[in-house]
Enzyme design. Sequence first.
Site, PDB file in Angstrom:
ATOM      1  N   SER A 108       0.847  -1.184   0.000  1.00  0.00           N
ATOM      2  CA  SER A 108       0.000   0.000   0.000  1.00  0.00           C
ATOM      3  C   SER A 108       0.889   1.243   0.000  1.00  0.00           C
ATOM      4  CB  SER A 108      -0.970  -0.038   1.189  1.00  0.00           C
ATOM      5  OG  SER A 108      -1.971   0.941   1.064  1.00  0.00           O
ATOM      6  N   GLU A 200      -1.950  -2.793  -7.860  1.00  0.00           N
ATOM      7  CA  GLU A 200      -3.136  -3.110  -7.046  1.00  0.00           C
ATOM      8  C   GLU A 200      -3.623  -1.807  -6.438  1.00  0.00           C
ATOM      9  OE1 GLU A 200      -3.566  -3.068  -3.432  1.00  0.00           O
ATOM     10  OE2 GLU A 200      -1.693  -1.953  -3.284  1.00  0.00           O
ATOM     11  N   HIS A 268      -5.128  -5.605  -1.031  1.00  0.00           N
ATOM     12  CA  HIS A 268      -5.805  -5.231   0.201  1.00  0.00           C
ATOM     13  C   HIS A 268      -6.866  -6.223   0.658  1.00  0.00           C
ATOM     14  CE1 HIS A 268      -3.880  -1.374  -0.639  1.00  0.00           C
ATOM     15  NE2 HIS A 268      -4.200  -0.994   0.583  1.00  0.00           N
TER      16      HIS A 268
END
Length: 299
Positions: A108, A200, A268
């Site tokens: 992330s 992502e 995630h």
Amino acid sequence: MRWLKPLPLRPRDTVHIVAPAGPFDPPTFETGLGVLGRRYSPTYQPDLYESWRYLAGPDARRGAELSRALTDPNARAIFCARGGYGVMRLLPSLPLADMAPTALVGFSDITALHLPLQGLGRVTIHGPVVTHLGTQPPEVQEYLFRLLESPEAPPPLQGTATYVPGIAEGRLLGGNLSVLSRLLGTPYMPPLDGAILLLEDVGERPYRLDRIWTHLLLAGVFDKVSGLVLGQFTDCEQKGAPYSSADVLRSLAEEAGVPCAAGFPIGHDIPNYPVALGTQVRLDASAARLTFLEGAVQA
């Protein structure tokens, strides 16, 4: 460029826990810390739990903590507590070129650390942060430990869809789409020539994905990379829309024109399998299969 892998971990090795980005939920953090504590010897600063606005304490606190961890020759890994936002603010002050042969683990917002380290030829681990680790099934936790401890190539990962057929080989780079796009045009973006690009994201509606992707397109990213690995795009749907985020990503990938497979268990969601950024991989987009051609750590 000569690439440097981290040293392999052994059970009970000292590992740093750092919070370079957003504040975290203590119960989920402590669950993940328990997973690590059963395998290694985690250490962290008492002010790790600090919170200031949307950050895990001021920049000075987070930067000093991360700098100590990066340059500590006595620890074998650095696990990030959570993503969120904040790593980009620290980049100018970090001693990235002096990093010890240590495994950095996170995803992330931690993409903002992975990318400049790839620019310096360092292999890092795109994998669960501590608050995410405790929610992962045992097979993901064991996959992570194997990746960190064994110099052998890990088992391949399987996606669910082919967007553009073809086969490509290169170094796996990338991470979070939004964060990666913010580093374009900065000195912290590594060369992407010949790379297999992992992307992502979370919480980005389809039109936002289109906008970010188009930014990469206009910047020439897709003219440089050899292939695209799309992980999870979690909570990225537009309520009531007659199309999905997958529909939009498929169209965008077709326009990019390089081999692309989607639906890999990276991101995630659960499971979130760890992968070694900077290592050589083979993408068989026609079979939606990602094969790792080397391990993540030194032999």
